[in-house]
Design an enzyme around this catalytic site. Structure first.
Site, PDB file in Angstrom:
ATOM      1  N   TYR A 165      38.267 -34.040  42.292  1.00 11.56           N
ATOM      2  CA  TYR A 165      38.023 -33.580  43.664  1.00 11.56           C
ATOM      3  C   TYR A 165      37.635 -34.735  44.587  1.00 11.56           C
ATOM      4  O   TYR A 165      37.962 -34.733  45.764  1.00 11.56           O
ATOM      5  CB  TYR A 165      36.872 -32.560  43.692  1.00 11.56           C
ATOM      6  CG  TYR A 165      37.280 -31.143  43.486  1.00 11.56           C
ATOM      7  CD1 TYR A 165      37.833 -30.733  42.280  1.00 11.56           C
ATOM      8  CD2 TYR A 165      37.091 -30.191  44.479  1.00 11.56           C
ATOM      9  CE1 TYR A 165      38.185 -29.415  42.071  1.00 11.56           C
ATOM     10  CE2 TYR A 165      37.437 -28.870  44.278  1.00 11.56           C
ATOM     11  CZ  TYR A 165      37.986 -28.484  43.084  1.00 11.56           C
ATOM     12  OH  TYR A 165      38.325 -27.176  42.892  1.00 11.56           O
ATOM     13  N   LYS A 201      38.207 -31.731  28.058  1.00  9.23           N
ATOM     14  CA  LYS A 201      39.563 -31.894  27.510  1.00  9.23           C
ATOM     15  C   LYS A 201      39.587 -33.271  26.863  1.00  9.23           C
ATOM     16  O   LYS A 201      40.393 -34.144  27.208  1.00  9.23           O
ATOM     17  CB  LYS A 201      40.587 -31.740  28.652  1.00  9.23           C
ATOM     18  CG  LYS A 201      42.029 -31.711  28.203  1.00  9.23           C
ATOM     19  CD  LYS A 201      42.424 -30.429  27.469  1.00  9.23           C
ATOM     20  CE  LYS A 201      43.830 -30.563  26.916  1.00  9.23           C
ATOM     21  NZ  LYS A 201      44.189 -29.443  26.009  1.00  9.23           N
ATOM     22  N   ASP A 221      41.239 -25.407  27.445  1.00  6.38           N
ATOM     23  CA  ASP A 221      42.269 -24.379  27.212  1.00  6.38           C
ATOM     24  C   ASP A 221      41.737 -23.300  26.276  1.00  6.38           C
ATOM     25  O   ASP A 221      41.914 -22.094  26.507  1.00  6.38           O
ATOM     26  CB  ASP A 221      43.576 -25.009  26.700  1.00  6.38           C
ATOM     27  CG  ASP A 221      43.373 -26.001  25.555  1.00  6.38           C
ATOM     28  OD1 ASP A 221      42.215 -26.357  25.255  1.00  6.38           O
ATOM     29  OD2 ASP A 221      44.387 -26.421  24.952  1.00  6.38           O
ATOM     30  N   ASP A 260      35.903 -24.972  38.434  1.00  3.29           N
ATOM     31  CA  ASP A 260      36.535 -24.172  39.487  1.00  3.29           C
ATOM     32  C   ASP A 260      37.368 -23.063  38.849  1.00  3.29           C
ATOM     33  O   ASP A 260      37.253 -21.890  39.202  1.00  3.29           O
ATOM     34  CB  ASP A 260      37.417 -25.089  40.343  1.00  3.29           C
ATOM     35  CG  ASP A 260      38.127 -24.322  41.443  1.00  3.29           C
ATOM     36  OD1 ASP A 260      37.461 -23.488  42.089  1.00  3.29           O
ATOM     37  OD2 ASP A 260      39.339 -24.548  41.647  1.00  3.29           O
ATOM     38  N   ASP A 289      36.307 -18.781  38.268  1.00  8.46           N
ATOM     39  CA  ASP A 289      37.120 -17.663  38.770  1.00  8.46           C
ATOM     40  C   ASP A 289      37.453 -16.708  37.631  1.00  8.46           C
ATOM     41  O   ASP A 289      37.396 -15.488  37.778  1.00  8.46           O
ATOM     42  CB  ASP A 289      38.439 -18.170  39.388  1.00  8.46           C
ATOM     43  CG  ASP A 289      38.338 -18.345  40.905  1.00  8.46           C
ATOM     44  OD1 ASP A 289      37.224 -18.659  41.384  1.00  8.46           O
ATOM     45  OD2 ASP A 289      39.357 -18.173  41.596  1.00  8.46           O
TER      46      ASP A 289
HETATM   47  C1  IPM Z   1      35.399 -22.817  45.177  1.00  9.21           C
HETATM   48  C2  IPM Z   1      36.663 -22.966  45.968  1.00  9.21           C
HETATM   49  C3  IPM Z   1      36.722 -24.365  46.523  1.00  9.21           C
HETATM   50  C4  IPM Z   1      36.753 -25.313  45.353  1.00  9.21           C
HETATM   51  C5  IPM Z   1      37.893 -24.632  47.467  1.00  9.21           C
HETATM   52  C6  IPM Z   1      37.948 -23.616  48.596  1.00  9.21           C
HETATM   53  C7  IPM Z   1      37.894 -26.034  47.990  1.00  9.21           C
HETATM   54  O1  IPM Z   1      37.772 -22.654  45.199  1.00  9.21           O
HETATM   55  O2  IPM Z   1      34.309 -22.970  45.753  1.00  9.21           O
HETATM   56  O3  IPM Z   1      35.494 -22.541  43.995  1.00  9.21           O
HETATM   57  O4  IPM Z   1      37.821 -25.584  44.790  1.00  9.21           O
HETATM   58  O5  IPM Z   1      35.689 -25.811  44.985  1.00  9.21           O
HETATM   59 MG    MG Z   2      37.293 -21.870  43.289  1.00  7.73          MG
END
Ligand code: IPM
Ligand code: MG
Length: 358
Positions: free
Chosen positions: A142, A193, A225, A249, A253
């Site tokens: 990032y 990884k 993975d 990230d 999710d």
């Molecule tokens: C998160 C989001 C952000 C990230 C994006 C919007 C830049 O997906 O906070 O998880 O990747 O960190």
């Molecule tokens: Mg995210």
């Protein structure tokens, strides 16, 4: 006590959900004798519209001067064609970096009242799960160099993003994870990884070394993975997951989705100082913006995290979490978590019910 909170309502449903969160903090303040002073600032798409850039120095300065930052969500299709350096998401990355928020704490737990929203079979879920993803937030690919160059294999132009981790960055996030595990189930899974990446080899070595300072906490390592697969195969095996920015990230999710209700999950981004940034895990949901139907619970629970992590107000945080749980247990639902036969509350109605239960 008096607390100064910088508020970034942001884009899409941001203003609707943050308004409910602010009202909830005010109610907590009345009940426990605190004052929360809110200062609203722009970041994201609305800042592009007003100032031409997603994050101004003024916003950064106000956030730095505050005791904490409450954020709704940023971004939306309106700004999709904006060049990458000026996209709304840059505001988030810029705030994380300039506030030194290197640890992103994302709990993913299943609410008993919402168990049937969980997409995983009950026999796999068993007693449920309660995971915290502890994601490094200011390093990795990032924040490496992003650039284009000519391929040396003769394949023309290529895009490059440098992935970096220093020992220092890994040590400080690892300590956060171990400290968090100490007050939970005393188990850390470090995800990397290292069968492929040098950054991951350094990560694994460093986490293993830091673990020696925490002999009461069990550590295991998993390739990313495999971790992605294990999260849906047997989520109950995890307690604290510590991982880098990119893997975190993705895994956070995934972890949020297995709860079945991404509209429920809060997050905290914290650093060396007490000041943090607190926001829901979900995004700005432009498709439902302005309709008054968004679920404010994730943002309200983010306030609970702010009270606990930044202000040390554990009883106040518990009170918010208990009020949310009580509201859910008595069958109140916003559209995203409702069954076809259930009455659906608006954003404001849900906020009001939670405040009634405080
Ligand atoms: C998160 C989001 C952000 C990230 C994006 C919007 C830049 O997906 O906070 O998880 O990747 O960190
Ligand atoms: Mg995210």
């Amino acid at each position: 006590m008096k607390y100064q909170i910088a508020v970034i309502k942001g884009d899409g449903i941001g203003p609707e959900i943050v308004t409910e969160a602010m009202l909830t903090l005010e109610k907590v303040g009345q009940k426990f004798g605190h004052t929360f002073d809110f200062q609203e600032v722009l970041a994201g798409g609305c800042s592009i519209d007003a100032n031409g850039i997603p994050l101004t120095q003024e916003t950064i300065d106000i956030c730095k001067a505050a005791d904490s930052v409450l954020l709704g969500a940023v971004g939306g299709p309106k700004w999709d064609s904006v060049e990458s350096a000026k996209r709304p998401e840059k505001a988030l990355l810029g705030l994380r970096e300039s506030l030194g928020l290197f640890a992103n704490i994302r709990p993913a737990m299943m609410y008993k009242a919402l168990a049937d929203a969980c997409p995983i079979k009950p026999e796999i879920i068993g007693e449920g799960f309660d995971i915290v993803v502890c994601r490094e937030l200011t390093g990795d690919v990032y924040f490496g160099n992003h650039y284009r160059k000519e391929s040396d294999r003769g394949w023309g132009e290529m895009g490059c993003d440098d992935m970096n981790y220093s020992i220092y960055e890994v040590e400080r996030i690892a300590r956060r994870a171990f400290e968090m595990a100490r007050v939970r189930s005393k188990k850390v899974t470090s995800v990397d990884k290292s069968n492929v990446l040098e950054t991951s080899r350094l990560w694994r070595e460093t986490v293993t070394r830091v673990a020696k300072e925490y002999p009461d906490v069990e550590l295991d390592h998993m390739y990313v993975d495999n971790a992605a697969m294990q999260l849906v195969r047997n989520p109950g095996q995890f307690d604290v997951i510590v991982t880098g920015n990119l893997f975190g990230d993705i895994l956070s999710d995934e972890a949020s989705m297995i709860t079945g209700s991404i509209g429920m999950l809060p997050s905290a981004s914290i650093g060396e100082t007490g000041r943090g940034m607190y926001e829901p895990i979900h995004g700005s949901a432009p498709d439902i913006a302005g309709k008054g139907i968004a679920n404010p619970i994730a943002t309200i629970l983010s306030c609970a995290m702010m009270l606990r992590y930044s202000f040390g107000l554990a009883a106040e945080a518990d009170a918010i979490e208990a009020a949310v749980e009580k509201t859910l247990n008595s069958g109140h639902r916003t559209a995203d978590i409702a069954h076809a036969d259930e009455t659906v509350l608006s954003t404001c109605e849900m906020g009001a019910k939670i405040r009634d239960n405080l």
